[in-house]
Write an enzyme that holds these catalytic residues in place. Structure first.
Site, mmCIF file in Angstrom:
data_model
loop_
_atom_site.group_PDB
_atom_site.id
_atom_site.type_symbol
_atom_site.label_atom_id
_atom_site.label_comp_id
_atom_site.label_asym_id
_atom_site.label_seq_id
_atom_site.Cartn_x
_atom_site.Cartn_y
_atom_site.Cartn_z
ATOM 1 N N HIS A 146 0.807 -1.260 0.075
ATOM 2 C CA HIS A 146 -0.020 -0.092 -0.048
ATOM 3 C C HIS A 146 0.858 1.241 0.025
ATOM 4 O O HIS A 146 2.036 1.221 0.592
ATOM 5 C CB HIS A 146 -0.873 0.064 1.419
ATOM 6 C CG HIS A 146 -1.834 0.789 1.423
ATOM 7 N ND1 HIS A 146 -1.697 2.145 1.896
ATOM 8 C CD2 HIS A 146 -3.303 1.072 1.266
ATOM 9 C CE1 HIS A 146 -2.736 2.846 1.857
ATOM 10 N NE2 HIS A 146 -3.706 2.184 1.654
ATOM 11 N N ASP A 195 3.191 -4.547 8.060
ATOM 12 C CA ASP A 195 2.003 -3.812 7.931
ATOM 13 C C ASP A 195 0.982 -4.844 8.004
ATOM 14 O O ASP A 195 0.461 -5.591 7.228
ATOM 15 C CB ASP A 195 1.956 -3.155 6.700
ATOM 16 C CG ASP A 195 0.599 -2.363 5.968
ATOM 17 O OD1 ASP A 195 -0.464 -2.637 6.811
ATOM 18 O OD2 ASP A 195 0.571 -1.926 5.196
ATOM 19 N N GLN A 241 -4.466 -5.380 6.786
ATOM 20 C CA GLN A 241 -5.466 -6.089 6.359
ATOM 21 C C GLN A 241 -5.587 -7.489 7.101
ATOM 22 O O GLN A 241 -6.513 -8.230 6.816
ATOM 23 C CB GLN A 241 -5.235 -6.376 5.040
ATOM 24 C CG GLN A 241 -5.198 -5.311 3.803
ATOM 25 C CD GLN A 241 -6.774 -4.639 3.890
ATOM 26 O OE1 GLN A 241 -7.960 -5.612 4.281
ATOM 27 N NE2 GLN A 241 -6.927 -3.370 3.837
ATOM 28 N N LYS A 246 -10.083 -1.086 10.543
ATOM 29 C CA LYS A 246 -10.473 -2.384 9.766
ATOM 30 C C LYS A 246 -10.913 -3.503 10.657
ATOM 31 O O LYS A 246 -10.658 -4.780 10.270
ATOM 32 C CB LYS A 246 -9.178 -2.531 8.648
ATOM 33 C CG LYS A 246 -8.897 -1.520 7.964
ATOM 34 C CD LYS A 246 -7.855 -1.696 6.835
ATOM 35 C CE LYS A 246 -7.239 -0.475 6.271
ATOM 36 N NZ LYS A 246 -8.103 0.055 5.047
ATOM 37 N N CYS A 259 -4.817 2.374 -3.629
ATOM 38 C CA CYS A 259 -3.619 2.884 -3.117
ATOM 39 C C CYS A 259 -2.396 2.049 -3.187
ATOM 40 O O CYS A 259 -1.715 1.760 -2.412
ATOM 41 C CB CYS A 259 -3.702 3.067 -1.382
ATOM 42 S SG CYS A 259 -5.141 4.338 -1.114
#
Ligand code: PLP
Length: 420
Positions: A137, A214, A217, A240, A378
């Protein structure tokens, strides 16, 4: 054994403690019509919907406990502080961190990565290398590019295989004594690829690099165990994970965070201040300048408490069955190309329709009450690599049903017939 749920007067029997209809009752937003169709929300990778318990926790804080944290000796402040710090304990347990000093509050994943890029840069010099991947991203690309500009570090990219997952052989070749940081996503927001991060972390540690994951998600779709992963830092966004926007978490190993300089300066992050010199607070407050998003963090605690009631594996299996069904049905449509076809995905599934712009497909789905995301997600460098102008992305969460997945496929078929 059967579990009984009542939904709008109908009795639903299920042979698992997991019942999607029961879960849906906790998300009032799902019960509405869009363009005269029942809403089907398949844009969960962008943000998830919020359970009633989370909204109630925020309301209760504002209506009963509202005060600033850590500062007051009065009753409301003590109550607000206890609720606020209690969430640090909740998050620690949720991701299996060693202790609450390792849990730093941020605004979200983007701020977590920027914080790390900023403080870690103090130990970098021109020529040092940072490795990211082709699946990132923008939030995990641009902060590092800014260090290329300001410091002269070298940014290296793990390329994709032909199957559109990460090429680990190339990754191994990129690693060297010059590698100082490896920063990769756990799950690709654009394609749903689950990266083999345990392997990536192990290889990075062999050359002495620190690893940032990261987890934007992943936290909503996988069981995340930072001790087992052995990552140095793990960042994610609350929104999220059924939580409010504007709150997030930076996990870091305690000894690494202790060795880092603070980021922003101000209240909370100091021990003493004089005009000559300031000294800094201990972890986790050293990285938390200013009044935090108290209500948002309390809301995040309530959201995590909400999902911990369920067996996580049941939730994961449910989402997987939705993904598997949808991918199979999409592959039966000749006009459709599925990205990362056949690969093990989580959360999201991206596809293209031959000759059609992704935004047009998303708009036509919205006309039938179905919310999906279209565009670059993104991830412009990834889209360039895939040689496409964007994708249509469907992304599932714990409250989506098989009926919704079927209705999405039927709606898409109708659109394809109309466009023929
Ligand atoms: C993989 C990934 N990283 C980073 C981000 C940025 O998250 P936020 O905008 O919540 O900071 C996102 C958001 O979609 C994401 O999916």
């Amino acid at each position: 054994m059967f579990f009984v749920t009542e939904l709008k007067g109908e009795i639903i029997l299920s042979n698992s403690s997991f019942c999607v209809y029961q879960i849906r009752q906790h998300f009032p937003i799902l019960d509405q019509m869009i363009n005269e169709h029942p809403l089907i929300y398949l844009d969960n990778a962008a943000t998830t919907q919020k359970p009633q318990a989370m909204v109630d926790a925020i309301a209760a804080y504002y209506l009963r406990d509202n005060a600033n944290v850590h500062r007051g000796s009065h009753h409301l402040s003590l109550r607000a502080t206890a609720a606020f710090e209690g969430v640090r304990e909740t998050v620690k347990t949720f991701i299996n961190a060693k202790n609450t000093k390792e849990i730093i509050w941020t605004k979200g994943t983007t701020e977590g990565i920027n914080l790390l890029a900023n403080v870690l840069s103090k130990g970098l010099k021109a020529g040092d290398e940072v490795i990211i991947s082709a699946l990132e991203h923008h939030a995990n690309i641009v902060p590092w590019q800014m260090l290329v500009e300001s410091l002269g570090i070298v940014l290296k990219i793990i390329p994709l295989t032909l199957q559109q997952d990460l090429d680990l052989k190339s990754y191994q070749k990129l690693l060297s004594a010059k590698t100082k940081i490896v920063s990769v996503t756990h799950i690709s927001n654009a394609l749903g690829v689950i990266n083999p991060i345990k392997e990536i972390i192990k290889l990075a540690h062999q050359v002495g690099a620190q690893v940032i994951i990261d987890g934007a998600q992943a936290v909503g779709h996988l069981i995340v165990d930072v001790k087992d992963l052995d990552c140095d830092y793990y960042v994610f966004s609350g929104h999220k994970l059924f939580s409010p926007t504007g709150v997030g978490v930076l996990y870091g190993k305690q000894h690494l965070l202790e060795a880092l300089p603070p980021w922003q300066g101000g209240g909370e992050m100091i021990k003493t201040v004089s005009f000559e010199k300031s000294t800094f607070n201990q972890l986790p407050f050293k990285f938390e300048a200013g009044t935090p998003n108290i209500a948002g963090i309390i809301g995040m605690g309530a959201a995590i408490d909400f999902i911990r009631v369920f067996n996580r594996q049941d939730l994961i299996d449910h989402e997987q069955s939705l993904l598997t069904f949808t991918e199979k049905a999409l592959l039966e449509l000749p006009a459709i190309t599925v990205f990362y076809e056949g690969g093990v995905k989580s959360g999201a599934l991206s596809f293209a329709v031959k000759g059609e712009h992704p935004s047009d497909i998303a708009m036509l789905l919205d006309a039938q009450g179905i919310a999906v995301r279209s565009g670059m997600h993104c991830a412009m460098p990834l889209m360039a690599e895939l040689n496409c102008k964007g994708t249509v992305r469907v992304s599932f969460s714990i409250y989506n049903t098989h009926e919704e997945a079927e209705r999405f496929i039927e709606a898409l078929k109708k659109i394809l017939e109309m466009l023929e």
